[in-house]
Scaffold this motif. Structure first.
Motif, mmCIF file in Angstrom:
data_model
loop_
_atom_site.group_PDB
_atom_site.id
_atom_site.type_symbol
_atom_site.label_atom_id
_atom_site.label_comp_id
_atom_site.label_asym_id
_atom_site.label_seq_id
_atom_site.Cartn_x
_atom_site.Cartn_y
_atom_site.Cartn_z
ATOM 1 N N LEU A 1 0.829 -1.200 0.000
ATOM 2 C CA LEU A 1 0.000 0.000 0.000
ATOM 3 C C LEU A 1 0.865 1.251 0.000
ATOM 4 C CD1 LEU A 1 -3.080 0.713 0.229
ATOM 5 C CD2 LEU A 1 -2.689 0.930 2.703
ATOM 6 N N ASP A 2 1.892 1.231 0.810
ATOM 7 C CA ASP A 2 2.797 2.374 0.935
ATOM 8 C C ASP A 2 3.606 2.574 -0.349
ATOM 9 O OD1 ASP A 2 4.086 4.493 2.251
ATOM 10 O OD2 ASP A 2 5.691 3.182 2.958
ATOM 11 N N TYR A 3 4.161 1.504 -0.873
ATOM 12 C CA TYR A 3 5.062 1.608 -2.019
ATOM 13 C C TYR A 3 4.337 2.110 -3.267
ATOM 14 C CZ TYR A 3 8.380 0.372 -5.669
ATOM 15 O OH TYR A 3 9.241 0.420 -6.756
ATOM 16 N N PHE A 4 3.162 1.602 -3.528
ATOM 17 C CA PHE A 4 2.480 1.926 -4.764
ATOM 18 C C PHE A 4 1.583 3.167 -4.683
ATOM 19 C CE2 PHE A 4 3.491 -2.534 -5.679
ATOM 20 C CZ PHE A 4 3.985 -2.413 -6.978
ATOM 21 N N TYR A 5 1.097 3.508 -3.497
ATOM 22 C CA TYR A 5 0.060 4.530 -3.443
ATOM 23 C C TYR A 5 0.363 5.725 -2.549
ATOM 24 C CZ TYR A 5 -2.451 0.950 -5.954
ATOM 25 O OH TYR A 5 -2.812 0.018 -6.899
ATOM 26 N N SER A 6 1.403 5.665 -1.734
ATOM 27 C CA SER A 6 1.805 6.850 -0.985
ATOM 28 C C SER A 6 2.599 7.782 -1.888
ATOM 29 C CB SER A 6 2.671 6.469 0.216
ATOM 30 O OG SER A 6 1.901 5.969 1.277
ATOM 31 N N THR A 7 2.425 9.070 -1.682
ATOM 32 C CA THR A 7 3.216 10.081 -2.386
ATOM 33 C C THR A 7 3.724 11.078 -1.341
ATOM 34 O OG1 THR A 7 1.361 11.610 -2.750
ATOM 35 C CG2 THR A 7 1.705 9.857 -4.408
ATOM 36 N N PRO A 8 4.720 11.892 -1.705
ATOM 37 C CA PRO A 8 5.192 12.896 -0.743
ATOM 38 C C PRO A 8 4.085 13.809 -0.229
ATOM 39 C CG PRO A 8 6.724 12.694 -2.572
ATOM 40 C CD PRO A 8 5.527 11.882 -2.933
ATOM 41 N N ASP A 9 3.098 14.071 -1.066
ATOM 42 C CA ASP A 9 2.009 14.967 -0.662
ATOM 43 C C ASP A 9 0.828 14.228 -0.039
ATOM 44 O OD1 ASP A 9 3.400 17.193 -1.632
ATOM 45 O OD2 ASP A 9 2.625 16.884 -3.664
ATOM 46 N N ASN A 10 0.805 12.931 -0.156
ATOM 47 C CA ASN A 10 -0.309 12.154 0.377
ATOM 48 C C ASN A 10 0.226 10.812 0.878
ATOM 49 O OD1 ASN A 10 -2.898 11.425 1.117
ATOM 50 N ND2 ASN A 10 -3.566 10.921 -0.969
ATOM 51 N N ASP A 11 0.798 10.856 2.058
ATOM 52 C CA ASP A 11 1.475 9.698 2.661
ATOM 53 C C ASP A 11 0.431 8.818 3.352
ATOM 54 O OD1 ASP A 11 2.945 7.921 4.223
ATOM 55 O OD2 ASP A 11 4.492 9.406 4.705
ATOM 56 N N LEU A 12 0.056 7.719 2.698
ATOM 57 C CA LEU A 12 -1.028 6.887 3.224
ATOM 58 C C LEU A 12 -0.667 6.248 4.559
ATOM 59 C CD1 LEU A 12 -2.526 5.076 0.095
ATOM 60 C CD2 LEU A 12 -2.953 7.365 1.009
ATOM 61 N N MET A 13 0.588 5.821 4.733
ATOM 62 C CA MET A 13 0.943 5.168 5.994
ATOM 63 C C MET A 13 1.090 6.177 7.131
ATOM 64 S SD MET A 13 0.579 2.082 5.440
ATOM 65 C CE MET A 13 1.042 1.529 7.077
ATOM 66 N N LYS A 14 1.430 7.396 6.800
ATOM 67 C CA LYS A 14 1.419 8.429 7.834
ATOM 68 C C LYS A 14 -0.024 8.733 8.245
ATOM 69 C CE LYS A 14 3.232 13.009 8.975
ATOM 70 N NZ LYS A 14 4.064 14.148 8.499
ATOM 71 N N LYS A 15 -0.934 8.723 7.280
ATOM 72 C CA LYS A 15 -2.353 8.911 7.598
ATOM 73 C C LYS A 15 -2.889 7.722 8.397
ATOM 74 C CE LYS A 15 -4.857 10.610 4.116
ATOM 75 N NZ LYS A 15 -5.300 10.781 2.690
ATOM 76 N N PHE A 16 -2.432 6.529 8.058
ATOM 77 C CA PHE A 16 -2.804 5.340 8.830
ATOM 78 C C PHE A 16 -2.319 5.486 10.277
ATOM 79 C CE2 PHE A 16 -1.710 1.171 10.567
ATOM 80 C CZ PHE A 16 -2.847 0.418 10.303
ATOM 81 N N PHE A 17 -1.070 5.900 10.444
ATOM 82 C CA PHE A 17 -0.515 6.104 11.785
ATOM 83 C C PHE A 17 -1.323 7.148 12.544
ATOM 84 C CE2 PHE A 17 2.207 8.110 14.893
ATOM 85 C CZ PHE A 17 2.912 7.049 15.445
ATOM 86 N N THR A 18 -1.700 8.226 11.861
ATOM 87 C CA THR A 18 -2.450 9.298 12.511
ATOM 88 C C THR A 18 -3.812 8.811 12.985
ATOM 89 O OG1 THR A 18 -1.320 10.950 11.140
ATOM 90 C CG2 THR A 18 -3.385 11.616 12.191
ATOM 91 N N VAL A 19 -4.511 8.069 12.125
ATOM 92 C CA VAL A 19 -5.824 7.540 12.503
ATOM 93 C C VAL A 19 -5.696 6.608 13.712
ATOM 94 C CG1 VAL A 19 -7.640 5.952 11.758
ATOM 95 C CG2 VAL A 19 -6.930 7.820 10.266
ATOM 96 N N CYS A 20 -4.665 5.765 13.713
ATOM 97 C CA CYS A 20 -4.461 4.848 14.839
ATOM 98 C C CYS A 20 -4.108 5.590 16.123
ATOM 99 C CB CYS A 20 -3.350 3.850 14.506
ATOM 100 S SG CYS A 20 -3.763 2.670 13.187
ATOM 101 N N SER A 21 -3.509 6.760 15.980
ATOM 102 C CA SER A 21 -3.026 7.499 17.146
ATOM 103 C C SER A 21 -4.058 8.426 17.750
ATOM 104 C CB SER A 21 -1.784 8.322 16.762
ATOM 105 O OG SER A 21 -0.736 7.486 16.297
ATOM 106 N N GLU A 22 -5.038 8.832 16.964
ATOM 107 C CA GLU A 22 -5.981 9.854 17.429
ATOM 108 C C GLU A 22 -7.209 9.284 18.127
ATOM 109 O OE1 GLU A 22 -6.836 12.192 13.962
ATOM 110 O OE2 GLU A 22 -5.108 13.532 14.308
ATOM 111 N N TYR A 23 -7.349 7.954 18.129
ATOM 112 C CA TYR A 23 -8.493 7.318 18.803
ATOM 113 C C TYR A 23 -9.817 7.895 18.298
ATOM 114 C CZ TYR A 23 -4.483 6.657 21.910
ATOM 115 O OH TYR A 23 -3.242 6.402 22.418
#
Length: 336
Positions: free
Chosen positions: A249-271
């Motif tokens: 998911l990260d390799y094919f679909y994350s971009t510098p402007d839209n980091d999917l795994m950083k968004k995943f981390f954020t969702v997991c962190s914000e409860y």
């Protein structure tokens, strides 16, 4: 076993000798209750002013040696690294990309199954891996920048983390000489800084994300990791258990402007999303990407039908490149 040495002033000695003269045995007093054994070998006189009884202890369960390290043993790891060796600790402080970090190696229960060189390598791993992971994910939660690693001969399997404190079984690296990146995994738990399973689609995401980072940020571009740890196991046949799916998911679909795994981390962190509401969580994570509007289960099917899901990630010897990494420069994308 503890040995106790008692230093008694001249006045206390006189009182002890008087007590002895009243006992049935003129040479010594002994008993099994409150009466202690008194030996003249443990009694010394002092010409200094009377002081309180001084007690020193030696616990045979703790190694009694000076740490066999010098600050210069860690030269060249990063520029400007401060190293202090004292007591049972090695304390290192440094700055990477403008952020101050520290790592303390706690060696009070170290029995040298982990070698000196391996501890130096663990220091290198921290300074190479933790700042990179922190730069991407740590700012989301204001994760800790001060970490400790206790290398200890204790009763647990490999390693575990509580807060900022990592515990590594001393015998693990003694027997598994190059599994340094088990600590990369544990460092991710420090950055996660307390994810709550109630707000994750699957509680297993805590460990899977740590493994995702272990693979992606492995020390020395995976030189050691890829020969002793496999990205895929037979159990990883669904989103709950798959580390490789996160990598894909990260390799094919994350971009510098839209980091999917950083968004995943954020969702997991914000409860923000309870487990039952993760359809909405995935909608947020995938927004703005090529996968926007796709159901997460359909995306899983896209992944499983790709060659990415099937190529071997393990290698036989250190430094070799796997089939997966020959086909896809996964770690290289981090530096693009």
């Amino acid at each position: 076993m503890k040995k106790i040495s008692v230093i008694i002033t001249a006045a206390v000695m006189a009182a002890a000798l008087f007590s002895c003269s009243m006992a049935e045995d003129d040479d010594k007093v002994s008993g099994t209750g409150s009466v202690a054994e008194v030996s003249t070998e443990s009694v010394t006189e002092s010409s200094e002013a009377p002081s309180e009884i001084s007690i020193s202890t030696e616990d045979e369960s703790i190694p009694s040696f000076r740490l066999p390290f010098k600050a210069e043993d860690f030269d060249g790891i990063i520029d400007g690294l401060s190293v202090a060796v004292g007591g049972s600790d090695i304390i290192q402080k440094g700055t990477v990309d403008g952020m101050n970090y520290s790592i303390t190696f706690q060696l009070g229960k170290w029995h040298r199954y982990t070698s000196n060189d391996q501890i130096v390598t663990l220091s290198k791993l921290f300074w190479q891996c933790y700042p990179k992971m922190y730069k991407r994910f740590g700012f989301v939660k204001g994760s800790p920048t001060d970490v400790s690693i206790a290398v200890e001969d204790d009763d647990y399997a490999i390693s575990w983390t509580s807060g900022t404190h990592i515990h590594l079984n001393d015998r693990w690296l003694g027997e598994n000489k190059t599994d340094f990146d088990c600590i990369t995994h544990e460092l991710v738990h420090v950055i996660q800084n307390g994810w709550d399973e109630a707000y994750l689609e699957y509680g297993a995401y805590i460990e899977r994300f740590a493994d995702y980072c272990r693979f992606l940020y492995a020390m020395d571009n995976g030189y050691y990791n890829d020969a002793c740890w496999d990205l895929w196991t037979p159990e990883e046949n669904n989103r709950e258990t798959s580390v490789r799916f996160m990598v894909w998911l990260d390799y094919f679909y994350s971009t510098p402007d839209n980091d999917l795994m950083k968004k995943f981390f954020t969702v997991c962190s914000e409860y923000k999303y309870p487990a039952a509401e993760w359809d909405a969580a995935w909608t947020e994570i995938l927004s703005g990407s090529e996968l926007e509007g796709h159901d997460i289960d359909d995306i899983w099917q896209m992944y499983t039908s790709s060659d990415f899901a099937k190529l071997k990630s393990e290698v036989r010897n250190e430094g070799e490149v796997s089939e997966l990494l020959n086909a896809y420069d996964i770690r290289g994308k981090l530096t693009d």
